[in-house]
Design a protein around this motif. Structure first.
Motif, PDB file in Angstrom:
ATOM      1  N   ALA A 164       0.821  -1.214   0.000  1.00  0.00           N
ATOM      2  CA  ALA A 164       0.000   0.000   0.000  1.00  0.00           C
ATOM      3  C   ALA A 164       0.857   1.267   0.000  1.00  0.00           C
ATOM      4  O   ALA A 164       0.558   2.224  -0.720  1.00  0.00           O
ATOM      5  N   GLU A 165       1.927   1.262   0.786  1.00  0.00           N
ATOM      6  CA  GLU A 165       2.774   2.455   0.867  1.00  0.00           C
ATOM      7  C   GLU A 165       3.444   2.751  -0.481  1.00  0.00           C
ATOM      8  O   GLU A 165       3.479   3.906  -0.918  1.00  0.00           O
ATOM      9  N   GLN A 166       3.941   1.721  -1.150  1.00  0.00           N
ATOM     10  CA  GLN A 166       4.572   1.911  -2.453  1.00  0.00           C
ATOM     11  C   GLN A 166       3.560   2.430  -3.473  1.00  0.00           C
ATOM     12  O   GLN A 166       3.873   3.305  -4.281  1.00  0.00           O
ATOM     13  N   HIS A 167       2.351   1.879  -3.441  1.00  0.00           N
ATOM     14  CA  HIS A 167       1.310   2.321  -4.367  1.00  0.00           C
ATOM     15  C   HIS A 167       0.921   3.770  -4.087  1.00  0.00           C
ATOM     16  O   HIS A 167       0.728   4.567  -5.013  1.00  0.00           O
ATOM     17  N   TRP A 168       0.813   4.129  -2.808  1.00  0.00           N
ATOM     18  CA  TRP A 168       0.459   5.497  -2.437  1.00  0.00           C
ATOM     19  C   TRP A 168       1.541   6.470  -2.921  1.00  0.00           C
ATOM     20  O   TRP A 168       1.243   7.501  -3.512  1.00  0.00           O
ATOM     21  N   LEU A 169       2.799   6.131  -2.663  1.00  0.00           N
ATOM     22  CA  LEU A 169       3.889   7.028  -3.059  1.00  0.00           C
ATOM     23  C   LEU A 169       3.976   7.179  -4.580  1.00  0.00           C
ATOM     24  O   LEU A 169       4.240   8.271  -5.083  1.00  0.00           O
ATOM     25  N   ALA A 170       3.761   6.093  -5.305  1.00  0.00           N
ATOM     26  CA  ALA A 170       3.773   6.165  -6.767  1.00  0.00           C
ATOM     27  C   ALA A 170       2.631   7.057  -7.259  1.00  0.00           C
ATOM     28  O   ALA A 170       2.823   7.896  -8.147  1.00  0.00           O
ATOM     29  N   ALA A 171       1.459   6.886  -6.668  1.00  0.00           N
ATOM     30  CA  ALA A 171       0.304   7.715  -7.053  1.00  0.00           C
ATOM     31  C   ALA A 171       0.553   9.178  -6.704  1.00  0.00           C
ATOM     32  O   ALA A 171       0.254  10.074  -7.499  1.00  0.00           O
ATOM     33  N   GLU A 172       1.128   9.411  -5.543  1.00  0.00           N
ATOM     34  CA  GLU A 172       1.422  10.780  -5.110  1.00  0.00           C
ATOM     35  C   GLU A 172       2.398  11.456  -6.072  1.00  0.00           C
ATOM     36  O   GLU A 172       2.200  12.603  -6.472  1.00  0.00           O
ATOM     37  N   ARG A 173       3.445  10.730  -6.468  1.00  0.00           N
ATOM     38  CA  ARG A 173       4.413  11.288  -7.427  1.00  0.00           C
ATOM     39  C   ARG A 173       3.727  11.642  -8.738  1.00  0.00           C
ATOM     40  O   ARG A 173       3.954  12.707  -9.295  1.00  0.00           O
ATOM     41  N   GLU A 174       2.886  10.741  -9.250  1.00  0.00           N
ATOM     42  CA  GLU A 174       2.193  10.988 -10.525  1.00  0.00           C
ATOM     43  C   GLU A 174       1.278  12.205 -10.443  1.00  0.00           C
ATOM     44  O   GLU A 174       1.316  13.071 -11.317  1.00  0.00           O
ATOM     45  N   ILE A 175       0.460  12.257  -9.419  1.00  0.00           N
ATOM     46  CA  ILE A 175      -0.523  13.337  -9.279  1.00  0.00           C
ATOM     47  C   ILE A 175       0.174  14.673  -9.072  1.00  0.00           C
ATOM     48  O   ILE A 175      -0.183  15.679  -9.706  1.00  0.00           O
ATOM     49  N   LEU A 176       1.177  14.706  -8.208  1.00  0.00           N
ATOM     50  CA  LEU A 176       1.882  15.965  -7.956  1.00  0.00           C
ATOM     51  C   LEU A 176       2.678  16.421  -9.177  1.00  0.00           C
ATOM     52  O   LEU A 176       2.736  17.619  -9.461  1.00  0.00           O
ATOM     53  N   ALA A 177       3.262  15.479  -9.911  1.00  0.00           N
ATOM     54  CA  ALA A 177       3.997  15.844 -11.131  1.00  0.00           C
ATOM     55  C   ALA A 177       3.037  16.428 -12.163  1.00  0.00           C
ATOM     56  O   ALA A 177       3.351  17.428 -12.817  1.00  0.00           O
ATOM     57  N   ALA A 178       1.861  15.826 -12.298  1.00  0.00           N
ATOM     58  CA  ALA A 178       0.877  16.336 -13.255  1.00  0.00           C
ATOM     59  C   ALA A 178       0.376  17.717 -12.838  1.00  0.00           C
ATOM     60  O   ALA A 178       0.210  18.603 -13.671  1.00  0.00           O
ATOM     61  N   SER A 179       0.171  17.909 -11.541  1.00  0.00           N
ATOM     62  CA  SER A 179      -0.288  19.211 -11.044  1.00  0.00           C
ATOM     63  C   SER A 179       0.778  20.284 -11.265  1.00  0.00           C
ATOM     64  O   SER A 179       0.468  21.401 -11.663  1.00  0.00           O
ATOM     65  N   THR A 180       2.021  19.928 -11.012  1.00  0.00           N
ATOM     66  CA  THR A 180       3.123  20.881 -11.206  1.00  0.00           C
ATOM     67  C   THR A 180       3.262  21.245 -12.676  1.00  0.00           C
ATOM     68  O   THR A 180       3.450  22.407 -13.014  1.00  0.00           O
ATOM     69  N   ALA A 181       3.153  20.256 -13.554  1.00  0.00           N
ATOM     70  CA  ALA A 181       3.260  20.516 -14.991  1.00  0.00           C
ATOM     71  C   ALA A 181       2.117  21.408 -15.460  1.00  0.00           C
ATOM     72  O   ALA A 181       2.318  22.307 -16.284  1.00  0.00           O
ATOM     73  N   ALA A 182       0.931  21.185 -14.930  1.00  0.00           N
ATOM     74  CA  ALA A 182      -0.220  22.011 -15.312  1.00  0.00           C
ATOM     75  C   ALA A 182      -0.011  23.448 -14.868  1.00  0.00           C
ATOM     76  O   ALA A 182      -0.317  24.388 -15.609  1.00  0.00           O
ATOM     77  N   LEU A 183       0.527  23.636 -13.671  1.00  0.00           N
ATOM     78  CA  LEU A 183       0.789  24.991 -13.183  1.00  0.00           C
ATOM     79  C   LEU A 183       1.881  25.665 -13.997  1.00  0.00           C
ATOM     80  O   LEU A 183       1.807  26.850 -14.298  1.00  0.00           O
ATOM     81  N   ALA A 184       2.908  24.915 -14.348  1.00  0.00           N
ATOM     82  CA  ALA A 184       4.013  25.476 -15.127  1.00  0.00           C
ATOM     83  C   ALA A 184       3.555  25.852 -16.533  1.00  0.00           C
ATOM     84  O   ALA A 184       4.086  26.774 -17.137  1.00  0.00           O
ATOM     85  N   GLY A 185       2.549  25.173 -17.044  1.00  0.00           N
ATOM     86  CA  GLY A 185       2.063  25.444 -18.390  1.00  0.00           C
ATOM     87  C   GLY A 185       1.173  26.662 -18.484  1.00  0.00           C
ATOM     88  O   GLY A 185       0.935  27.173 -19.566  1.00  0.00           O
ATOM     89  N   LYS A 186       0.708  27.161 -17.353  1.00  0.00           N
ATOM     90  CA  LYS A 186      -0.151  28.342 -17.382  1.00  0.00           C
ATOM     91  C   LYS A 186       0.697  29.569 -17.690  1.00  0.00           C
ATOM     92  O   LYS A 186       1.822  29.700 -17.199  1.00  0.00           O
ATOM     93  N   PRO A 187       0.167  30.475 -18.489  1.00  0.00           N
ATOM     94  CA  PRO A 187       0.946  31.676 -18.801  1.00  0.00           C
ATOM     95  C   PRO A 187       1.144  32.537 -17.559  1.00  0.00           C
ATOM     96  O   PRO A 187       0.227  32.680 -16.751  1.00  0.00           O
ATOM     97  N   ALA A 188       2.341  33.032 -17.421  1.00  0.00           N
ATOM     98  CA  ALA A 188       2.644  33.891 -16.283  1.00  0.00           C
ATOM     99  C   ALA A 188       1.964  35.249 -16.460  1.00  0.00           C
ATOM    100  O   ALA A 188       1.730  35.694 -17.574  1.00  0.00           O
TER     101      ALA A 188
END
Length: 72
Positions: free
Chosen positions: A27-51
């Motif tokens: 469960a811990e490995q699955h949670w951490l993998a999911a957390e990395r994916e979701i946070l990476a996608a959120s960060t990429a979405a924020l970085a893609g927004k025009p400043a």
């Protein structure tokens, strides 16, 4: 942690668990993998927004140009 973010991570962790054959004990490995994916996608979405753009200033005129403008 934001409740919506936590729910997205939980759902993704469940998907990862199911994709790996529903094997218990990771469960811990699955949670951490999911957390990395979701946070990476959120960060990429924020970085893609025009400043926010700063207001552009008009170029400064030379002293001669200002004098000629005032004289005219």
């Amino acid at each position: 942690m934001d409740q919506n973010l936590e729910n997205r991570i939980r759902e993704r962790a469940y998907e990862i668990w199911a994709a790996h054959g529903c094997i218990h004990g990771q469960a811990e490995q699955h949670w951490l993998a999911a957390e990395r994916e979701i946070l990476a996608a959120s960060t990429a979405a924020l970085a893609g927004k025009p400043a926010r753009q700063k207001k552009r200033r008009s170029p400064a005129r030379s002293k001669t140009a200002r004098t000629l403008a005032l004289a005219g």
